[in-house]
Design an enzyme around this catalytic site. Structure first.
Site, PDB file in Angstrom:
ATOM      1  N   GLU A  35      -8.085  -5.032   5.221  1.00 51.83           N
ATOM      2  CA  GLU A  35      -8.041  -4.740   4.027  1.00 51.83           C
ATOM      3  C   GLU A  35      -6.800  -5.491   3.063  1.00 51.83           C
ATOM      4  O   GLU A  35      -6.819  -5.889   2.125  1.00 51.83           O
ATOM      5  CB  GLU A  35      -7.911  -3.077   3.692  1.00 51.83           C
ATOM      6  CG  GLU A  35      -8.924  -2.518   3.658  1.00 51.83           C
ATOM      7  CD  GLU A  35      -8.835  -0.974   4.044  1.00 51.83           C
ATOM      8  OE1 GLU A  35      -8.531  -0.691   4.969  1.00 51.83           O
ATOM      9  OE2 GLU A  35      -9.131  -0.122   3.040  1.00 51.83           O
ATOM     10  N   ARG A  68      -2.602  -1.998  -3.764  1.00 50.36           N
ATOM     11  CA  ARG A  68      -3.726  -1.150  -3.471  1.00 50.36           C
ATOM     12  C   ARG A  68      -3.573   0.080  -4.437  1.00 50.36           C
ATOM     13  O   ARG A  68      -2.648   0.572  -4.247  1.00 50.36           O
ATOM     14  CB  ARG A  68      -3.885  -0.889  -1.995  1.00 50.36           C
ATOM     15  CG  ARG A  68      -5.043   0.095  -1.408  1.00 50.36           C
ATOM     16  CD  ARG A  68      -4.873   0.766  -0.367  1.00 50.36           C
ATOM     17  NE  ARG A  68      -6.105   1.716  -0.362  1.00 50.36           N
ATOM     18  CZ  ARG A  68      -5.982   2.993   0.473  1.00 50.36           C
ATOM     19  NH1 ARG A  68      -4.916   3.350   0.806  1.00 50.36           N
ATOM     20  NH2 ARG A  68      -7.186   3.740   0.276  1.00 50.36           N
ATOM     21  N   ARG A  96     -11.269  15.911   7.328  1.00 54.79           N
ATOM     22  CA  ARG A  96     -12.039  16.206   5.818  1.00 54.79           C
ATOM     23  C   ARG A  96     -13.451  16.658   6.198  1.00 54.79           C
ATOM     24  O   ARG A  96     -14.310  16.035   7.088  1.00 54.79           O
ATOM     25  CB  ARG A  96     -12.106  15.185   4.995  1.00 54.79           C
ATOM     26  CG  ARG A  96     -10.961  14.740   4.130  1.00 54.79           C
ATOM     27  CD  ARG A  96     -11.133  13.941   3.241  1.00 54.79           C
ATOM     28  NE  ARG A  96      -9.707  13.001   3.110  1.00 54.79           N
ATOM     29  CZ  ARG A  96      -9.685  11.710   3.110  1.00 54.79           C
ATOM     30  NH1 ARG A  96     -10.751  11.014   3.237  1.00 54.79           N
ATOM     31  NH2 ARG A  96      -8.421  11.178   3.050  1.00 54.79           N
ATOM     32  N   HIS A 104     -12.565   3.100  -0.199  1.00 51.23           N
ATOM     33  CA  HIS A 104     -12.555   2.055   0.940  1.00 51.23           C
ATOM     34  C   HIS A 104     -13.219   0.958   0.497  1.00 51.23           C
ATOM     35  O   HIS A 104     -13.706  -0.004   1.299  1.00 51.23           O
ATOM     36  CB  HIS A 104     -13.389   2.612   2.283  1.00 51.23           C
ATOM     37  CG  HIS A 104     -12.661   3.748   2.858  1.00 51.23           C
ATOM     38  ND1 HIS A 104     -13.514   4.933   3.516  1.00 51.23           N
ATOM     39  CD2 HIS A 104     -11.685   4.022   3.185  1.00 51.23           C
ATOM     40  CE1 HIS A 104     -12.526   5.712   4.178  1.00 51.23           C
ATOM     41  NE2 HIS A 104     -11.319   5.377   3.738  1.00 51.23           N
ATOM     42  N   ASN A 137       0.891  -1.063  -0.033  1.00 49.83           N
ATOM     43  CA  ASN A 137       0.022   0.009   0.014  1.00 49.83           C
ATOM     44  C   ASN A 137       0.738   1.201  -0.062  1.00 49.83           C
ATOM     45  O   ASN A 137       1.594   1.505   0.944  1.00 49.83           O
ATOM     46  CB  ASN A 137      -0.923  -0.099   1.324  1.00 49.83           C
ATOM     47  CG  ASN A 137      -1.928   1.078   1.251  1.00 49.83           C
ATOM     48  OD1 ASN A 137      -1.806   1.985   0.447  1.00 49.83           O
ATOM     49  ND2 ASN A 137      -2.877   1.089   2.378  1.00 49.83           N
TER      50      ASN A 137
END
Ligand code: AMP
Length: 395
Positions: A382, A91, A241, A180, A7
């Protein structure tokens, strides 16, 4: 077969080596400050001591060289040679409309990932650098791309289109993509497994609440809506965010403070969310739960926004059977889960078992036996999902 999961961020790289047959973690680690002074690699073999080394990593290729060195080190490594690594799962953040599932990376696939750089200018270039570096250092080993956007490609157009002139979709592919996806995919499947019910029979809402946060609606085995949009800025209130806001706010701030669009985007991405709402106290939910007025203000707004999305998705699916909480906040914050479920979702017939709801970081049903909707805490994984999808393609 050992699968290396990579990743790659702009200045960091997380990795895990997973035995695809047993699904056991062999080792994991992190390279930090790539291309910056003071770079270091942390390597944790399963069941062994964590090793931290300060080494110069001017670029991602060098970082991956250290990762491979750590994995094969004579004394502290976990494999004898690179021949024991069967494939690499990468990823990839944005696959646009080109990828609805994981894929073996070919020159054409790289070109398609490059074409999505416009849509993810910070992430896709770093992801591609990671692929190039692995290809250079591990010739002949298959590389697989697993896309954050892929799971959401089943959304119908009424869910993914924005109400702006249609030509923007036609010309620039401006639409909701969602992110996601690997997590929403993993958690929704796991929910069906835990309940012992066919995935295709369920209406599932997954709340991935971490530093980045998103909700998805999965109906009869297909994602039908999700809260992040063209970029990960839309939807829930996140660590830094803003999530949803009136787009006119951009012009208003620009006029008031003479800021450029780019500067305002930085405010919305990096200085907003619970950090902004708490007056700069923290983006970390643990710090917000300190009893302060500022922290409480941010947490209340976060819970309300999340509950509103759950309500919206129950409506979008004409019902909901199970709600799942995952990621850092969803797995660990007893208070945040309680405010969402107990303050707002009683109308859905949800009952929460207060004792079970104290769980942190473990799979658990936290609803009462008579609750009309099951509520589950499911830690996301993940990396395992990437390893599974990679293995499925190369075995
Ligand atoms: P993630 O992005 O999934 O790694 O989630 C990271 C976030 O999870 C952190 O920024 C924290 O805000 C939150 N988090 C982690 N542990 C806890 C905890 N025990 N209680 C509340 N929030 C937590």
């Amino acid at each position: 077969m050992n699968i290396l999961v990579i990743n790659c961020g702009s200045s960091s790289l997380k990795f895990q080596l997973i035995d695809a047959e047993t699904e056991k973690l062999t080792a994991k680690g992190l390279c930090e400050r790539i291309g910056i002074d003071g770079s270091q690699i942390t390597f944790s073999p399963a069941g062994g001591e964590k090793i931290v080394r300060q080494v110069p990593m001017p670029d991602h290729k060098e970082a991956i060289r250290y990762v491979l060195e750590a994995l094969t080190d004579e004394k502290t490594g976990v494999v004898k040679s690179l021949d024991e690594i069967g494939a690499v799962g990468h990823r990839i953040v944005h696959g646009g409309e080109s990828f609805a599932e994981a894929t073996i990376i070919t020159p054409e696939v790289k070109k398609a990932i490059e074409d999505c750089i416009d849509l993810a200018p910070l992430h896709n270039p770093a992801n591609l650098i990671g692929v190039d570096a692995c290809e250079a250092l591990m010739p002949g080993v298959p590389m697989v791309g697993v896309f954050d956007t892929a799971f959401h490609q089943t959304m119908p157009e009424e869910a993914y289109l924005y109400a702006i002139p249609y030509r923007y979709y036609e010309q620039y592919k401006i639409r909701r993509y969602g992110f996601h996806g690997t997590s929403h995919d993993y958690v929704s499947h796991r929910a069906a497994e835990l309940l012992g019910r066919p995935y295709e029979d369920l209406k599932i809402i997954v709340c991935h609440l971490g530093n980045g946060a998103s909700v998805s609606a999965v109906k009869n085995g297909r994602c039908v809506d999700t809260s992040m949009g063209l970029t990960p800025l839309e939807g829930l209130i996140m660590g830094t965010r803003s999530g949803d806001l009136d787009p006119a706010i951009l012009e208003f701030i620009a006029n008031k403070e003479g800021k450029s669009i780019g500067e305002i985007m930085t405010v919305l991405n990096k200085e907003s969310g619970v950090l902004g709402l708490s007056g700069g106290l923290s983006s970390d939910f643990r710090d917000l739960e300190n009893g302060s007025e500022e922290g409480a203000r941010a947490l209340k707004a976060f819970a309300l926004r999340t509950a509103k999305y759950i309500g919206a998705y129950a409506a979008a699916m004409n019902g909901v059977d199970v709600i799942c909480f995952t990621a850092g906040v969803g797995e660990n914050s007893v208070n945040v889960r309680a405010s969402i479920c107990k303050d707002y979702l009683g109308y859905l017939g949800i009952g929460i078992d207060d004792e079970a709801a104290k769980v942190r970081g473990e799979e658990k049903e936290i609803s009462t036996p008579d609750s009309k909707v099951k509520v589950l805490v499911i830690p996301t994984n993940e990396e395992l999902a990437i390893a599974r999808q990679t293995y499925a393609l190369v075995k």
